[in-house]
Write an enzyme that holds these catalytic residues in place. Structure first.
Site, short mmCIF file in Angstrom:
data_model
loop_
_atom_site.label_atom_id
_atom_site.label_comp_id
_atom_site.label_asym_id
_atom_site.label_seq_id
_atom_site.Cartn_x
_atom_site.Cartn_y
_atom_site.Cartn_z
CB ILE A 92 25.26 1.88 -0.51
CG1 ILE A 92 25.17 3.06 0.43
CG2 ILE A 92 26.41 0.97 -0.13
CD1 ILE A 92 25.08 2.64 1.87
CD GLU A 128 27.83 0.81 9.54
OE1 GLU A 128 27.61 1.83 8.88
OE2 GLU A 128 28.93 0.24 9.60
CE LYS A 130 20.83 5.36 2.66
NZ LYS A 130 20.93 6.79 2.64
NE ARG A 151 27.75 11.04 -2.69
CZ ARG A 151 26.77 10.17 -2.73
NH1 ARG A 151 26.97 8.96 -2.28
NH2 ARG A 151 25.60 10.49 -3.20
CD GLU A 187 25.24 10.76 5.98
OE1 GLU A 187 26.22 10.19 5.42
OE2 GLU A 187 24.18 11.03 5.40
CB CYS A 432 -20.44 27.42 13.51
SG CYS A 432 -20.49 25.62 13.61
CB CYS A 456 -23.16 23.77 17.45
SG CYS A 456 -22.08 23.24 16.11
S1 IVH Z 1 28.44 3.46 3.67
C1 IVH Z 1 30.81 2.47 0.01
N1 IVH Z 1 27.07 3.69 5.89
O1 IVH Z 1 24.04 6.99 2.56
C2 IVH Z 1 29.77 2.71 1.04
N2 IVH Z 1 26.60 5.22 4.14
O2 IVH Z 1 24.44 6.20 -0.80
C3 IVH Z 1 29.69 4.12 1.42
N3 IVH Z 1 24.90 6.89 4.72
O3 IVH Z 1 26.43 8.58 0.61
C4 IVH Z 1 28.58 4.48 2.27
N4 IVH Z 1 24.53 6.18 6.75
O4 IVH Z 1 25.91 9.57 2.85
C5 IVH Z 1 27.27 4.18 4.64
N5 IVH Z 1 25.96 3.78 7.93
C6 IVH Z 1 26.17 4.26 6.71
C7 IVH Z 1 25.46 5.38 6.21
C8 IVH Z 1 25.71 5.82 4.91
C9 IVH Z 1 24.21 7.09 5.85
C10 IVH Z 1 24.73 7.71 3.51
C11 IVH Z 1 26.00 8.19 2.89
C12 IVH Z 1 25.99 7.64 1.49
C13 IVH Z 1 24.54 7.29 1.29
C14 IVH Z 1 24.31 6.05 0.48
#
Ligand code: IVH
Length: 695
Positions: A92, A128, A130, A151, A187, A432, A456
């Site tokens: 993303i 969400e 990350k 991946r 993940e 010291c 000191c």
């Molecule tokens: S969606 C097409 N949602 O962040 C969208 N990614 O490059 C696919 N990641 O490779 C990803 N939390 O490993 C998505 N809530 C979340 C995520 C998430 C972590 C990671 C995932 C992805 C990278 C973004």
């Protein structure tokens, strides 16, 4: 006539930089993705990557097919079978703007691409966390987990099925009625408490002589290491977790019906089918709600049970997602909005040794200023000699510094490959650095201490600051700079000297105006009316913190009773054990300490004394508490003070020894842990009841 289009050409230095960046990025991507042994913090890697992207954007003719910008990165390890993703695993776009505006940019972009005007209603998003782990694709065929793949480069990943099967959270079989082919994307990560426990056991093994065990830098590396373990038996011992957040391949539902029409419905469906979906995912109406989500999760970031490095926003409506489509390898309907990095690289300029109030010598790395975890950091503690040795930090080293939440900055690791030749290992001075007295390390102790005591000047300064702080006797405005001046000018040697300061000697100090001098004198006058616990705490007796000072004051009633109390009588006080009792005795057995007390009283420092309350109820004596989340009316410090005043102890983490967890709103992993261990959980009113002794 129009001007001919100018195609900029790179000069030799730019060309060289471009090539260097590519080589560096290739090398570090291999270290990171293939070997699970990153040499740089993520933020530094990202910086190099962005620099290359910028250069390539300026000189498009120089872009090559094998440039690190042209693929996702990460060749499969040879030992794992390669798997072709039937639906590519995309990445993303990352919004590099870590401010709230990052969310506004995304919403504006999506609206523009959908041709919406300002008058059109807000778009609905799903927000969400990350998760900071590694992406995984789980392929279920007729409800059975058939394959798990990393991946890799997005098109080909590695078959890590055997390892993934060891993750208890991942169902091996789904209920009936699921799509014939269902690829769940999500993940794999390691919870923070699991990570700490794993590292602790690795350290034990190292201590036991098993040299092959290494400790991990962070939960993500530990998780990646476990997933790519060739031996599933080893992988099984590494506690991993999983969150689902998307789909890959999917068999259509019969008769043209849809399984779901929104991203949120899809997540709920996955949850119903038994897959873990994070409780923090939320619907957000429009840009402002995204901003609010970013702030809300950001505030919880350090207390979550797992690492996150940002949040992700996704257009909720799947039909709209389809309309928006993709640019190269990134969907237009999603974006990652990061938080400021908690790890950064910088250089060690010097290693200083600081002297604390009790004479403790602390090595501190002085750093080239670096912005990390939201603030500029110039110092990182190395704790003590053993820690400094273990990390082997040397002057001139490039180091990774971490600052998470309000925790003091730490050196996480040294980039050994960048170490200059001839860099000298650090060694703790045996004298010291401030007063030249011998520094001693007592047996069984990690710290060296200056033996100079109040001879000191560093210890004197710290002792004065301790006395003058808000939680002690509180001399308003008497801070570090002023104390330095007063001690260095020889005006203050002992605490009572403070009360003998006069306007003339003060105004003789550099940068001391009449006004500031009289303010200080007034503050000193005001400070003389204090309380016994504050005074006692302010004396700086080793091991006597605020809570102990309060308990002593309550128990004995008067200072004289404490000064003359035998070790046995001191031991009667809730929370006072042999070490504390001995320390109090030693302090008051020294004539010069008694002299200080007498002189302070002579200078007019006073408090009201009460009758001893030797039988004072300590309803929480012997009980250990942990506080988490936001309590409705009390601050955490208030709650802590109340518990301690009632004889209880407050610890930082939940364990089998915890008696009660006091949980407020948005309690995170500590609450889960308490439930797991069967620890009693109280809310604020439950705590109040307990304090009043009615339960
Ligand atoms: S969606 C097409 N949602 O962040 C969208 N990614 O490059 C696919 N990641 O490779 C990803 N939390 O490993 C998505 N809530 C979340 C995520 C998430 C972590 C990671 C995932 C992805 C990278 C973004």
């Amino acid at each position: 006539m129009s001007e001919p289009i100018q195609v900029p050409t790179a000069d030799a230095a730019q060309l060289q930089r471009l090539q260097w960046l590519r080589a560096e990025l290739h090398r570090h991507a291999h270290q990171y993705y293939v070997l699970d042994a990153p040499l740089l913090p993520d933020a530094e890697f990202d910086r190099l990557f962005v620099e290359l992207q910028h250069l390539e954007a300026r000189f498009p003719t120089l872009v090559t097919a094998d440039s690190p910008t042209q693929r996702v990165g990460g060749k499969p390890l040879e030992q794992f079978e390669s798997v072709r993703h039937r639906v590519p695993m995309l990445s993303i776009r990352t919004e590099t703007d870590t401010e709230a505006s990052g969310a506004l940019h995304f919403d504006a972009r999506v609206r523009r691409e959908l041709g919406l005007s300002v008058d059109d209603p807000a778009l609905e998003y799903v927000a969400e966390p990350k998760f900071d782990g590694l992406a995984m694709s789980l392929r279920y065929e007729n409800g059975i987990l058939q394959q798990a793949a990393t991946r890799g480069d997005g098109e080909f990943g590695e078959d890590v099925t055997r390892n993934i099967r060891t993750i208890g959270q991942i169902p091996l079989r789904l209920p009936s009625g699921v799509p014939a082919v269902l690829e769940v994307r999500g993940e794999v990560y390691m919870r923070r408490d699991d990570f700490e426990a794993l590292n602790a056991s690795q350290r034990e093994k190292i201590a036991g002589g098993a040299r092959l065990e290494k400790t991990f830098v962070n939960p993500r590396n530990a998780a990646a290491g476990a997933v790519r373990q060739l031996d599933p038996a080893v992988a099984a011992k590494r506690p991993l977790s999983f969150f689902a957040y998307g789909l890959g391949d999917l068999t259509q539902r019969p008769e043209g019906k849809l399984w779901f029409t929104t991203h949120m419905q899809m997540l709920q469906q996955l949850r119903q089918w038994g897959l873990p979906v994070c409780k923090l995912v939320a619907i957000a109406q429009g840009a402002d709600a995204l901003v609010a989500y970013h702030a809300r999760i950001g505030a919880q970031r350090d207390s979550l049970g797992f690492d996150i490095d940002g949040v992700v926003y996704k257009v909720n409506d799947l039909a709209l997602q389809q309309r928006l489509g993709f640019v190269t390898r990134e969907p237009r309907w999603a974006v990652a909005h990061k938080y400021p990095a908690q790890e950064q690289m910088t250089t060690v300029l010097e290693i200083d040794v600081q002297v604390g109030r009790t004479g403790k010598l602390t090595p501190v790395a002085k750093l080239a200023p670096v912005f990390v975890g939201g603030v500029t950091v110039t110092n990182a503690t190395l704790h003590n000699e053993d820690e400094a040795r273990r990390k082997d930090v040397r002057v001139g080293d490039a180091v990774v510094v971490r600052r998470a939440g309000d925790v003091i900055p730490e050196v996480v690791s040294v980039l050994l490959e960048r170490r200059a030749e001839g860099a000298q290992p650090f060694s703790m001075p045996r004298i010291c650095p401030v007063c030249g007295s011998v520094a001693v390390r007592e047996e069984g102790e990690a710290d060296y201490r200056c033996s100079g005591g109040l001879f000191c000047s560093a210890q004197r300064k710290q002792a004065i600051l301790h006395f003058a702080q808000r939680r002690a006797v509180e001399v308003d405005g008497l801070g570090e700079k002023l104390v330095d001046q007063l001690v260095d000018a020889g005006l203050v040697r002992t605490l009572p000297d403070l009360y003998r300061l006069g306007l003339t000697s003060l105004t003789a100090l550099e940068r001391m105006a009449d006004k500031s001098a009289s303010n200080l004198l007034q503050a000193l006058l005001d400070s003389r009316q204090t309380t016994l616990p504050r005074f006692l705490f302010g004396l700086g007796i080793r091991h006597v913190g605020e809570a102990t000072a309060k308990a002593l004051a309550r128990h004995f009633g008067t200072l004289d009773a404490i000064m003359d109390g035998s070790e046995e009588s001191l031991l009667q006080v809730a929370d006072v054990g042999p070490i504390v009792a001995q320390s109090i005795r030693t302090f008051f057995d020294q004539a010069h300490n008694r002299e200080v007390v007498e002189q302070l009283r002579g200078c007019g420092v006073t408090w009201t004394e009460g009758p001893p309350q030797a039988s004072a109820r300590a309803p929480l004596a012997g009980k250990t508490f942990v506080i988490t989340g936001t309590l409705p009316t009390m601050g955490r410090e208030d709650a802590k003070a109340l518990i301690e005043a009632a004889g209880g102890k407050v610890a930082g983490s939940v364990s089998k020894k915890t008696h009660y967890l006091v949980a407020g709103a948005e309690a995170g992993s500590k609450l889960d842990k308490a439930r797991e261990l069967g620890v009693a959980v109280l809310d604020e009113s439950g705590l109040k009841e307990l304090l009043s002794g009615s339960t």
